[in-house]
Design an enzyme around this catalytic site. Structure first.
Site, PDB file in Angstrom:
ATOM      1  N   TYR A  97     -48.032   1.143  23.501  1.00 33.84           N
ATOM      2  CA  TYR A  97     -49.289   1.304  24.218  1.00 33.84           C
ATOM      3  C   TYR A  97     -50.355   1.895  23.298  1.00 33.84           C
ATOM      4  O   TYR A  97     -50.061   2.539  22.288  1.00 33.84           O
ATOM      5  CB  TYR A  97     -49.116   2.184  25.460  1.00 33.84           C
ATOM      6  CG  TYR A  97     -48.916   3.662  25.180  1.00 33.84           C
ATOM      7  CD1 TYR A  97     -50.004   4.533  25.163  1.00 33.84           C
ATOM      8  CD2 TYR A  97     -47.651   4.185  24.965  1.00 33.84           C
ATOM      9  CE1 TYR A  97     -49.835   5.893  24.924  1.00 33.84           C
ATOM     10  CE2 TYR A  97     -47.469   5.536  24.727  1.00 33.84           C
ATOM     11  CZ  TYR A  97     -48.561   6.387  24.698  1.00 33.84           C
ATOM     12  OH  TYR A  97     -48.391   7.728  24.461  1.00 33.84           O
ATOM     13  N   CYS A  98     -51.613   1.654  23.668  1.00 37.50           N
ATOM     14  CA  CYS A  98     -52.758   2.269  22.999  1.00 37.50           C
ATOM     15  C   CYS A  98     -53.653   2.867  24.073  1.00 37.50           C
ATOM     16  O   CYS A  98     -53.164   3.263  25.129  1.00 37.50           O
ATOM     17  CB  CYS A  98     -53.490   1.271  22.096  1.00 37.50           C
ATOM     18  SG  CYS A  98     -54.146  -0.197  22.950  1.00 37.50           S
ATOM     19  N   TRP A  99     -54.960   2.946  23.832  1.00 39.56           N
ATOM     20  CA  TRP A  99     -55.851   3.603  24.794  1.00 39.56           C
ATOM     21  C   TRP A  99     -55.998   2.803  26.078  1.00 39.56           C
ATOM     22  O   TRP A  99     -55.806   3.319  27.180  1.00 39.56           O
ATOM     23  CB  TRP A  99     -57.207   3.841  24.142  1.00 39.56           C
ATOM     24  CG  TRP A  99     -58.298   4.259  25.091  1.00 39.56           C
ATOM     25  CD1 TRP A  99     -59.454   3.598  25.338  1.00 39.56           C
ATOM     26  CD2 TRP A  99     -58.329   5.425  25.918  1.00 39.56           C
ATOM     27  NE1 TRP A  99     -60.215   4.271  26.272  1.00 39.56           N
ATOM     28  CE2 TRP A  99     -59.544   5.398  26.650  1.00 39.56           C
ATOM     29  CE3 TRP A  99     -57.450   6.480  26.126  1.00 39.56           C
ATOM     30  CZ2 TRP A  99     -59.899   6.390  27.556  1.00 39.56           C
ATOM     31  CZ3 TRP A  99     -57.789   7.464  27.039  1.00 39.56           C
ATOM     32  CH2 TRP A  99     -59.007   7.418  27.742  1.00 39.56           C
TER      33      TRP A  99
END
Length: 360
Positions: A97-99
Site C-alpha cells: 500500500y501507499c498513500w
C-alpha cells in the site's frame, strides 16, 4: 487468480494476519507518522526523492515528473528485490500500500506479481485504512468491560497494570502507548511521543484483538496523555466504568516515583527545569524554594511536597467528578512496592472480579 489482487480494506480488516508481509512503500517520514499494524517500510521514494519529484511535478510538468520518478522507483524496487525480498519463497503473499493506492503501490505490486508472488494492492491505500479506523474505533470501544485503576500519583497504577498483564489479564496501558507518564513531569528521556495517528493505531490494534467478555484494565487518565488525546469513546467508557482504588503510604510513593523517574535523580537540573511548568499554579517563589532544596540534595523531600501540595489536591478534586463509580470503588491498600507485592495485589483484584461475577 490474477495478481496483483486489488483489495478493499473493509474486506481484509480481520484477515491482515493472513498476509506474509504488509509493505508500506511510502517515504520513511510518512511511515514514521503512522502505518498499518505490522507493516514494514520499503519506500519506492525516500523523503528527499519524494520532495524532488513533487517539486518537478509542480514547476515543470506531470510528464517530466513521472519520467524522472519512474527511474527512481524502478531503482528502489530493484534494491528491495535484491535485499529485502531475496529470500522470499514462491508462496510469499505480500500486501502493498501507499498513500491512496496509486502509482507507488501499483508499481511495487505489479513487479512482485510478475516475479510470481501472490501480491495484493490495497485500494485507497493508507487513507482507506485511516477512514476505517476513524469509523470503527468508537464502535470497538463501545460497551467494553473496563476496570479503572484509580489512585493518587505514585500509588503504583502503572505497575499494577504490568502485574495484571503478566498474570494474563487484558490491559490497555495508555501511558505506555503514549510514551508519557501523564503529568507535567511525565516526559520520558530520549523517547519522543508517537504521533496522534500512531497512538490511535496502537489502540485500534489492541481493541480489535481483545476478548470482549473479559475485563480490560486501564489506568484513570485525563483526556490527554502528554500531547496526545485519548479517543473520546474510550474516555466515555472509562469514566462510567467500575473502579478499584489503590492506596500506598507516602514513604513508598516517594520511593516508587524516584525509581520510576530515575532520569530526574540522575539529572536534577532537568527536574528543576520541569518545575517551571508549575509556576502558574504555585508561583515563582515556591518553585525557587523547591529548586533550592533539590540543589541541596533534598529531591525526595521535594517529591513529597509535590505530592502533598500539588498532585494529591488535584486528584481529590477531580477523581469523583470524572469517574462516576469511584465512590463505590473497593480500596486496595498495599504494603511495599516489590514485584511480589504487586503480583499478590493483582491476584486480589482478579479475585474481586471473580466474586463480583458470581454475585451477578
Amino acid at each position: 487468480m490474477k495478481y496483483p489482487e486489488i483489495l478493499q480494506f473493509t474486506d481484509i480488516t480481520d484477515k491482515l494476519a493472513q498476509f506474509s508481509s504488509i509493505i508500506d512503500v511510502r517515504s520513511p517520514a510518512e511511515f514514521a507518522e503512522d502505518h498499518l499494524p505490522g507493516a514494514i517500510n520499503c519506500p519506492v521514494l525516500d523523503d528527499e526523492e519524494r520532495i524532488r519529484i513533487g517539486t518537478l511535478y509542480k514547476q515543470v510538468g506531470s510528464f517530466e515528473a513521472k519520467r524522472a520518478g519512474a527511474a527512481v522507483v524502478a531503482h528502489n524496487i530493484g534494491r528491495h528485490l535484491e535485499e529485502q525480498f531475496a529470500d522470499k519463497p514462491r508462496e510469499w503473499r505480500p500486501l502493498v500500500y501507499c498513500w491512496r493506492g496509486g502509482n507507488r503501490s501499483a508499481s511495487m505490486a505489479h513487479i512482485l506479481a510478475k516475479v510470481g508472488w501472490q501480491a495484493a494492492q490495497l485500494e485507497g491505500g493508507y487513507k482507506a485504512y485511516r477512514q476505517h479506523l476513524n469509523l470503527s474505533l468508537p464502535q470497538l470501544a463501545e460497551n467494553l468491560p473496563w476496570r479503572v485503576l484509580c489512585g493518587p500519583t505514585g500509588s503504583g497504577k502503572s505497575r499494577m497494570l504490568q502485574s495484571l498483564q503478566a498474570l494474563g489479564e487484558q490491559v490497555l496501558d495508555l501511558e505506555q502507548l503514549a510514551a508519557h507518564r501523564g503529568s507535567v513531569l511525565g516526559e520520558l528521556p530520549d523517547q519522543a511521543q508517537p504521533s496522534q495517528k500512531m497512538f490511535e493505531s496502537q489502540i485500534w490494534q489492541l481493541l480489535r484483538t481483545i476478548d470482549r467478555q473479559r475485563p480490560i484494565y486501564v489506568e484513570a487518565e485525563s483526556k490527554k496523555v502528554g500531547n496526545l488525546r485519548v479517543p473520546a469513546a474510550i474516555m466515555d467508557g472509562m469514566r462510567s466504568a467500575p473502579c478499584v482504588s489503590l492506596a500506598l503510604n507516602n514513604v513508598d510513593r516517594v520511593a516508587l516515583l524516584l525509581a520510576d523517574y530515575a532520569h530526574y535523580v540522575a539529572d536534577p537540573a532537568q527536574f528543576c527545569r520541569q518545575l517551571d511548568f508549575l509556576a502558574h499554579l504555585h508561583g515563582k517563589e515556591r518553585i525557587e524554594q523547591w529548586k533550592v532544596r533539590v540543589s541541596q540534595g533534598q529531591l525526595a523531600e521535594v517529591v513529597l511536597s509535590l505530592l502533598e501540595d500539588h498532585y494529591d489536591p488535584a486528584y481529590r478534586k477531580s477523581i469523583a467528578r470524572n469517574f462516576l463509580q469511584f465512590n463505590q470503588a473497593p480500596t486496595l491498600t498495599q504494603h511495599g512496592i516489590t514485584e511480589a507485592v504487586f503480583a499478590e495485589q493483582a491476584r486480589q483484584i482478579m479475585d474481586w472480579e471473580v466474586r463480583a461475577k458470581r454475585l451477578d
